[in-house]
Structures are given as C-alpha cells and as structure tokens.
Scaffold this motif. Structure first.
Motif, PDB file in Angstrom:
ATOM      1  N   LEU A 279       0.830  -1.202   0.000  1.00  0.00           N
ATOM      2  CA  LEU A 279       0.000   0.000   0.000  1.00  0.00           C
ATOM      3  C   LEU A 279       0.868   1.256   0.000  1.00  0.00           C
ATOM      4  CD1 LEU A 279      -2.715  -1.072   2.615  1.00  0.00           C
ATOM      5  CD2 LEU A 279      -2.899  -1.105   0.122  1.00  0.00           C
ATOM      6  N   CYS A 280       1.923   1.232   0.820  1.00  0.00           N
ATOM      7  CA  CYS A 280       2.804   2.393   0.941  1.00  0.00           C
ATOM      8  C   CYS A 280       3.529   2.679  -0.371  1.00  0.00           C
ATOM      9  CB  CYS A 280       3.815   2.146   2.069  1.00  0.00           C
ATOM     10  SG  CYS A 280       4.995   3.484   2.321  1.00  0.00           S
ATOM     11  N   VAL A 281       4.135   1.648  -0.964  1.00  0.00           N
ATOM     12  CA  VAL A 281       4.895   1.825  -2.208  1.00  0.00           C
ATOM     13  C   VAL A 281       3.988   2.323  -3.324  1.00  0.00           C
ATOM     14  CG1 VAL A 281       6.125   0.575  -4.018  1.00  0.00           C
ATOM     15  CG2 VAL A 281       6.701   0.181  -1.634  1.00  0.00           C
ATOM     16  N   ASN A 282       2.778   1.781  -3.376  1.00  0.00           N
ATOM     17  CA  ASN A 282       1.830   2.207  -4.406  1.00  0.00           C
ATOM     18  C   ASN A 282       1.512   3.688  -4.268  1.00  0.00           C
ATOM     19  OD1 ASN A 282      -1.049   2.565  -5.592  1.00  0.00           O
ATOM     20  ND2 ASN A 282      -0.415   0.565  -6.341  1.00  0.00           N
ATOM     21  N   GLY A 283       1.285   4.139  -3.030  1.00  0.00           N
ATOM     22  CA  GLY A 283       0.977   5.541  -2.805  1.00  0.00           C
ATOM     23  C   GLY A 283       2.134   6.457  -3.137  1.00  0.00           C
ATOM     24  N   VAL A 284       3.352   6.076  -2.730  1.00  0.00           N
ATOM     25  CA  VAL A 284       4.531   6.915  -2.974  1.00  0.00           C
ATOM     26  C   VAL A 284       4.806   7.026  -4.475  1.00  0.00           C
ATOM     27  CG1 VAL A 284       7.034   7.097  -2.659  1.00  0.00           C
ATOM     28  CG2 VAL A 284       5.574   6.469  -0.736  1.00  0.00           C
ATOM     29  N   ASN A 285       4.698   5.915  -5.202  1.00  0.00           N
ATOM     30  CA  ASN A 285       4.942   5.957  -6.638  1.00  0.00           C
ATOM     31  C   ASN A 285       3.880   6.783  -7.367  1.00  0.00           C
ATOM     32  OD1 ASN A 285       7.267   4.095  -7.805  1.00  0.00           O
ATOM     33  ND2 ASN A 285       6.472   3.094  -5.971  1.00  0.00           N
TER      34      ASN A 285
END
Length: 354
Positions: A279-285
C-alpha cells in the motif's frame, strides 16, 4: 452570439468534474501513504523486534510480493489463431535505465532493513531517513549544478543538526554488553550509505521521468522489484540462516475454530509488513508521478512524523527524550523551510529563462 444552454451546462460542469477527479485521486494517494506507510512502520517494528537480523529475508519477501502484484498491471492479452495469452507490455522506458535504478533501490532497501540488526531504534531510524534532503541537495549541487536559496541552505543545516541530535539521543543503548556502541555506529553507517544510495536513485529517477514522462510510475514499480530478485542469490547463505531462525519463532494458530494451522509467528508479522508495504509503495509511486520531488519530500516527512509519534508513544509506551523530540522538530521545521524556499525560488528561475 449566445451560447446554447446545453453547451453552457457542459462547460460549467467541466471544472467541478476535474476538481473532483483530482481531489479523489490525491485523496487516495494520501490515504495509501498515511494509512499504508504508517501501518508499515508499525508492522516493521513488530517484525524487527521479533527477529532483528532478518533484513535480507524481509527485503526479499517485500520485493517478491511487490513484483507479483505489479505484474498484473503490466500484462496485456494477445490472440493468435483464436488462442489468447498474456504478454508483458512494451516498456515505455528502456530496460537498461531500470537496471541502474534496480541496483540503487536494492542497495537502499537492504541497507535500511539490515540496520535494525545493529541496535538502531525505530524512532532514530525514522528521523535519520528524513535526512535524505541533505544528500539530495549535495548531489543536486554537484551533479545537476542546481543552486539553492539562503533559506534552503539554512533549512538543510537545521535538518542535519536535527538528525545528528536525534541519532546521538540513542547513541548509548540500554544494554551494557561490550560492543554495543560499535554495533550502533555500524548501524548508523549503514543508514548513511542508504541515504547516499537513495539520493543517487532519486536524481536518476528524476532524469528518467524528465526524459520519458512521469506516467511510467507503475512500470518503474514492476521492473525495479522484478530485476532485483536475482541479486538475492548473492546472499543465499545468509537467507538460509534467516529462514531457519524465522521457522524457530514461537508458533501461532491461524484459522477459524478448528480449521487452521500453526504458523511461526515471524511469518504472521512479515505478512502484515508486506501488505502494508504494498500500500505504501503504491501511494509513494503515484505521488512521485504527479508532483515534484520537493513536494514528495514534504509529504513523506509529515508521514514520518506521524510514524514517529506512533512508534514512541503508542507502540513503546514511552515519552521519548528531549534530544529525540528536539531533533525530530528540527527535521520537520527544516523540511518545511526547504520546501517554502524552493517554491519561492522557482518563479525567479522561470522568469530568467523566459
């Protein structure tokens, strides 16, 4: 000449529709970052407390899961003689550029996760990683020939001081075992190398997006994790040891009623870690593909402030100390100052170019 009513309605409704789309998109991004990343910091602390020296195993599972989930968005269906089959989409960015980014991303993730084995508290880990702005400025000055305002330079100096103060606040671990100070220094060195690697990765990623467009964030997510998987073969022996230690953690029952199985407790918190990481990586990207790196830095530092409060007050039930909170406050204030200085400087640069 009067405008037809139907055309006036369509024109008048366009701006609100666009505004709703933008707000809903950024609402999702902020939910992924603050919900996913803050939860990931919590899950990461649980994982490292259970098995501190499992950085390589944790990184491998994170990369494998991210590559698998991102694969779905990189497939397209082809039909030959009435037979349909999936194939990878044609990359919008040359694969050689992703290979360079993969090495940097792999090194950054592995160094950050390995640092937990050297008595680095989560609170210091969060504050230290917020100091990436210092590295970004130095690399931007040397590589991209960027120039910074006085406010930006002073802000980075404040961030640097905050990171140093917060790091020194835990420089004397509570354990009195011999070598604890040396272990802590090794952990700080690993985090420093991770900041340097992350700085190079950020500059390289900016060059890639500037040349090929920011819409390739999902492609970057997929290939940066997929191409990194073979690199774990370099750590095969250490991985085997970590898997053995993970299997030896106390078992916990996973299931409903009598239907279930006993699972080593490490894998339960690791699964939670991986889920929140996705979830975090998706949001940051998503955020990186839509706004400047300066805005990304601001959002992520605010997120890290929330993670710091959760780690110190909620998970560890502590009040922290003056040095830790002072250092964290200096980092936050310096980041805001740096961002404001960048926004003030941008119009001047554009007017000169015009």
């Amino acid at each position: 000449m009067s405008i037809p009513r139907s055309r006036r309605v369509r024109a008048g409704g366009l701006a609100p529709d666009v505004a709703r789309t933008v707000l809903s998109d950024f609402g999702l991004i902020l939910a992924l970052i603050f919900g996913g990343c803050c939860s990931n910091a919590w899950a990461l602390e649980l994982t490292t407390k259970l098995l501190p020296a499992s950085g390589t195993l944790m990184t491998l599972v994170q990369f494998g899961a991210t590559a698998l989930v991102a694969l779905v968005g990189e497939l397209e269906w082809h039909t030959t003689r009435s037979i349909s089959y999936p194939m990878l989409k044609r990359p919008g960015v040359p694969l050689r550029r992703w290979v360079v980014q993969v090495v940097l991303y792999f090194a950054t993730s592995l160094l950050n996760n390995t640092a937990f084995a050297y008595d680095i508290p989560m609170s210091v880990h969060i504050v230290f990683r917020s100091g990436g702005m210092v590295v970004n400025m130095l690399l931007g000055y040397v590589i991209n020939r960027k120039r910074y305002s006085v406010l930006q330079v002073l802000s980075v100096a404040l961030v640097t001081a905050g990171v140093v103060v917060a790091t020194l606040s835990a420089a004397h671990p509570t354990q009195t075992t011999s070598g604890s100070t040396e272990q802590y220094a090794t952990g700080v060195l690993l985090l420093s190398l991770a900041l340097l690697s992350s700085g190079f990765m950020g500059i390289f990623q900016e060059h890639t997006y500037a040349k090929y467009g920011r819409e390739h964030w999902h492609e970057a997510l997929f290939y940066s994790h997929l191409f990194a998987l073979p690199l774990f073969l370099l750590h095969a022996r250490g991985l085997a040891t970590q898997v053995h230690e993970a299997n030896a953690t106390p078992p916990q029952w996973v299931g409903i009623g009598r239907l279930g199985v006993h699972v080593p407790s490490y894998y339960i918190v690791l699964a939670l870690n991986v889920l929140t990481q996705l979830l975090c990586v998706n949001g940051v990207n998503r955020l990186t593909s839509r706004v400047s790196s300066l805005s990304v830095s601001l959002v992520l530092v605010v997120r890290k402030a929330a993670s710091l409060v959760i780690s110190v007050l909620v998970l560890n039930g502590q009040a922290g100390n003056v040095a830790l909170w002072s250092g964290a406050a200096a980092v936050m204030i310096g980041t805001v100052g740096y961002t404001y200085g960048g926004l003030q400087r941008a119009p001047k640069i554009r007017s000169k170019e015009a």
